[in-house]
Design a protein around this motif. Structure first.
Motif, PDB file in Angstrom:
ATOM      1  N   ALA A  50       9.043 -22.901-123.499  1.00  0.00           N
ATOM      2  CA  ALA A  50       8.670 -23.745-124.369  1.00  0.00           C
ATOM      3  C   ALA A  50       7.136 -23.633-124.820  1.00  0.00           C
ATOM      4  O   ALA A  50       6.404 -23.389-123.934  1.00  0.00           O
ATOM      5  CB  ALA A  50       8.994 -25.305-123.794  1.00  0.00           C
ATOM      6  N   ALA A  51       6.930 -23.867-125.963  1.00  0.00           N
ATOM      7  CA  ALA A  51       5.652 -23.961-126.514  1.00  0.00           C
ATOM      8  C   ALA A  51       4.617 -25.114-125.829  1.00  0.00           C
ATOM      9  O   ALA A  51       5.086 -26.238-125.615  1.00  0.00           O
ATOM     10  CB  ALA A  51       5.467 -24.267-127.892  1.00  0.00           C
ATOM     11  N   THR A  78      -2.176  -8.601-132.374  1.00  0.00           N
ATOM     12  CA  THR A  78      -2.482  -9.903-132.050  1.00  0.00           C
ATOM     13  C   THR A  78      -0.897 -10.610-131.480  1.00  0.00           C
ATOM     14  O   THR A  78      -0.007 -10.103-131.747  1.00  0.00           O
ATOM     15  CB  THR A  78      -2.940 -10.858-133.289  1.00  0.00           C
ATOM     16  N   VAL A  79      -1.412 -11.610-130.678  1.00  0.00           N
ATOM     17  CA  VAL A  79      -0.509 -12.470-129.721  1.00  0.00           C
ATOM     18  C   VAL A  79      -0.657 -13.865-129.864  1.00  0.00           C
ATOM     19  O   VAL A  79      -1.570 -14.341-129.549  1.00  0.00           O
ATOM     20  CB  VAL A  79      -0.386 -12.026-128.462  1.00  0.00           C
ATOM     21  N   SER A  80       0.460 -14.417-130.765  1.00  0.00           N
ATOM     22  CA  SER A  80       0.234 -16.023-130.689  1.00  0.00           C
ATOM     23  C   SER A  80       1.219 -16.470-129.462  1.00  0.00           C
ATOM     24  O   SER A  80       2.102 -15.770-129.122  1.00  0.00           O
ATOM     25  CB  SER A  80       0.760 -16.453-132.131  1.00  0.00           C
ATOM     26  N   THR A  81       0.561 -17.506-128.936  1.00  0.00           N
ATOM     27  CA  THR A  81       1.409 -18.108-127.771  1.00  0.00           C
ATOM     28  C   THR A  81       2.117 -19.618-127.908  1.00  0.00           C
ATOM     29  O   THR A  81       2.426 -19.957-126.899  1.00  0.00           O
ATOM     30  CB  THR A  81       0.424 -18.161-126.449  1.00  0.00           C
ATOM     31  N   GLY A  82       1.985 -20.038-128.938  1.00  0.00           N
ATOM     32  CA  GLY A  82       2.417 -21.325-129.066  1.00  0.00           C
ATOM     33  C   GLY A  82       1.429 -22.463-128.599  1.00  0.00           C
ATOM     34  O   GLY A  82       1.665 -23.701-128.411  1.00  0.00           O
ATOM     35  N   THR A  83       0.143 -21.825-128.397  1.00  0.00           N
ATOM     36  CA  THR A  83      -0.975 -22.781-127.954  1.00  0.00           C
ATOM     37  C   THR A  83      -2.158 -22.553-128.998  1.00  0.00           C
ATOM     38  O   THR A  83      -1.990 -21.982-129.903  1.00  0.00           O
ATOM     39  CB  THR A  83      -1.535 -22.292-126.524  1.00  0.00           C
ATOM     40  N   ASN A  84      -3.179 -22.963-128.682  1.00  0.00           N
ATOM     41  CA  ASN A  84      -4.270 -22.781-129.463  1.00  0.00           C
ATOM     42  C   ASN A  84      -4.986 -21.602-129.640  1.00  0.00           C
ATOM     43  O   ASN A  84      -5.643 -20.869-130.441  1.00  0.00           O
ATOM     44  CB  ASN A  84      -5.410 -23.964-129.210  1.00  0.00           C
ATOM     45  N   VAL A  98      -2.387 -25.839-132.670  1.00  0.00           N
ATOM     46  CA  VAL A  98      -1.241 -24.959-132.088  1.00  0.00           C
ATOM     47  C   VAL A  98      -1.165 -24.017-133.216  1.00  0.00           C
ATOM     48  O   VAL A  98      -0.813 -24.186-134.207  1.00  0.00           O
ATOM     49  CB  VAL A  98      -0.121 -25.748-131.719  1.00  0.00           C
ATOM     50  N   VAL A  99      -0.776 -22.637-132.485  1.00  0.00           N
ATOM     51  CA  VAL A  99      -0.438 -21.560-133.661  1.00  0.00           C
ATOM     52  C   VAL A  99       0.972 -21.017-133.027  1.00  0.00           C
ATOM     53  O   VAL A  99       1.059 -20.593-131.937  1.00  0.00           O
ATOM     54  CB  VAL A  99      -1.588 -20.485-133.708  1.00  0.00           C
ATOM     55  N   ARG A 100       1.941 -20.978-134.127  1.00  0.00           N
ATOM     56  CA  ARG A 100       3.111 -20.379-133.667  1.00  0.00           C
ATOM     57  C   ARG A 100       3.614 -19.394-134.891  1.00  0.00           C
ATOM     58  O   ARG A 100       3.175 -19.626-135.902  1.00  0.00           O
ATOM     59  CB  ARG A 100       4.184 -21.657-133.605  1.00  0.00           C
ATOM     60  N   ASP A 101       4.017 -18.437-134.267  1.00  0.00           N
ATOM     61  CA  ASP A 101       4.636 -17.369-135.251  1.00  0.00           C
ATOM     62  C   ASP A 101       3.569 -16.723-136.189  1.00  0.00           C
ATOM     63  O   ASP A 101       3.762 -16.767-137.581  1.00  0.00           O
ATOM     64  CB  ASP A 101       5.837 -18.103-136.217  1.00  0.00           C
ATOM     65  N   PHE A 113       0.801 -19.489-140.239  1.00  0.00           N
ATOM     66  CA  PHE A 113       1.445 -19.699-138.959  1.00  0.00           C
ATOM     67  C   PHE A 113       2.078 -21.343-139.183  1.00  0.00           C
ATOM     68  O   PHE A 113       1.685 -22.093-139.976  1.00  0.00           O
ATOM     69  CB  PHE A 113       0.528 -19.888-137.685  1.00  0.00           C
ATOM     70  N   ILE A 114       2.817 -21.700-138.095  1.00  0.00           N
ATOM     71  CA  ILE A 114       3.316 -22.948-138.219  1.00  0.00           C
ATOM     72  C   ILE A 114       2.431 -23.774-136.970  1.00  0.00           C
ATOM     73  O   ILE A 114       2.291 -23.219-136.020  1.00  0.00           O
ATOM     74  CB  ILE A 114       4.727 -23.068-137.503  1.00  0.00           C
ATOM     75  N   ASP A 115       1.714 -24.983-137.575  1.00  0.00           N
ATOM     76  CA  ASP A 115       1.054 -25.680-136.424  1.00  0.00           C
ATOM     77  C   ASP A 115       1.698 -26.569-135.644  1.00  0.00           C
ATOM     78  O   ASP A 115       3.058 -26.539-135.576  1.00  0.00           O
ATOM     79  CB  ASP A 115      -0.092 -26.220-137.351  1.00  0.00           C
TER      80      ASP A 115
END
Length: 332
Positions: A50-51, A78-84, A98-101, A113-115
């Motif tokens: 879960a994010a 780059t790697v987004s993690t569902g966190t900041n 929060v940065v997703r996708d 990204f999806i915030d």
């Protein structure tokens, strides 16, 4: 006409010519950072964590899921993690939200990204100059944006758009929106096909574009196929192969996920007409998912259960570049 656009059009034509209907089993698509709205009964082996929530109103971010390894420097991954935080250039960058996708514009100068509120945002690479492009309606979940940039010599004229998946709990569909503040998303017409069976306009997810005015690939949850979409080609849509979670290089090479003997493998299909599909991870004893391919088509990054791996697109030994679990993307 620019060389990149000529290359893209040639690659699109090859995609049309190379349409096939592979018979291997599909690995059901899953969301990289915990959103089950875009899934269809993912196996427990590829369920995503879960994010994580931001630590507080100050915008501080918790440590991303993972550990100390960060060899992203020099890889353009780059790697987004569902966190900041986003891993890039060997660092951990705090976007202040929060940065997703996370997905990058073709020139690598802008992020989409999806915030944390579920809305579609863009920003500079360090998270500054954030712009809310569009807000998701109540009860609708957005995911997996990708950039589609048109040059002035394209039929549409110059323009910058974002494609993404929308899930209103009734159907999955692809939306398109101009990349400017307060823009209104519209349903993406996935195109016509010379095949007798019309292209599905629901169940579509995981769009990925490449290059300026990039052709787009996407998956369909209902029939387990990977499709292409191209508004320039005479036939602007069709099946590529069986699979999920596709990504596209500028030259038309496609990578995707397919289940083999109970595990998710990463496959590649070169743009040349008649090219065979190649299993890049034939010895996988775990699930490898969410592949992305560099713009030049030379390297692939993907997610394992213990971090992010890279390898040559022609095959080789996977190299783990971080033990942080998240969604990889190539920046320019």
């Amino acid at each position: 006409m620019s060389e990149r656009i000529r290359l893209r059009r040639s690659a699109a034509a090859l995609l049309v010519a190379a349409v096939t209907t592979g018979s291997a089993l599909l690995l059901t698509a899953c969301d990289p950072e915990g959103d089950t709205s875009a899934t269809s009964a993912p196996s427990k082996a590829v369920d995503s964590p879960a994010a994580a929530e931001p630590s507080g109103p100050s915008g501080g971010s918790p440590a991303p899921a993972g550990g100390k390894l960060n060899k992203t420097a020099g890889t353009k991954v780059t790697v987004s993690t569902g966190t900041n935080t986003v891993l890039m250039d060997g660092k951990s960058v705090d976007f202040g939200t929060v940065v997703r996708d996370l997905a990058w514009s073709p020139d690598g100068k802008h992020a989409a990204f999806i915030d944390g509120a579920g809305n579609l945002e863009t920003s500079d690479p360090d998270g500054s100059h954030k712009t809310v492009i569009a807000k998701a309606p109540s009860g609708e979940t957005w995911s997996h944006p990708t950039w589609q940039v048109y040059g002035p010599d394209e039929p549409h004229g110059a323009g910058t758009y974002l494609l993404f998946t929308a899930d209103d709990k009734k159907a999955l569909k692809l939306l398109s929106v101009e990349a400017k503040a307060g823009a209104k998303p519209d349903a993406l017409h996935v195109g016509d096909s010379e095949a007798e069976k019309p292209l599905p306009d629901v169940g579509n997810l995981w769009p990925n574009s490449a290059g300026k005015a990039g052709a787009t690939v996407y998956a369909n949850k209902n029939d387990g196929q990977v499709y292409f979409h191209d508004v320039i080609a005479r036939t602007n849509g069709g099946v590529i192969t069986k699979g999920s979670q596709p990504a596209l290089a500028d030259d038309g090479t496609v990578v995707f996920v397919r289940s083999v003997s109970g595990h998710a493998h990463i496959f590649a299909k070169a743009h040349e007409q008649g090219a065979k599909e190649v299993d890049l991870t034939p010895d996988a004893s775990v699930d490898y998912t969410e592949p992305v391919i560099s713009h030049d088509g030379k390297n692939v990054a993907f997610r394992g259960p213990d971090g992010i791996y890279t390898m040559p697109a022609k095959g080789g030994k996977p190299d783990r570049i971080t033990d942080t679990v998240g969604l990889p993307a190539y920046r320019s």
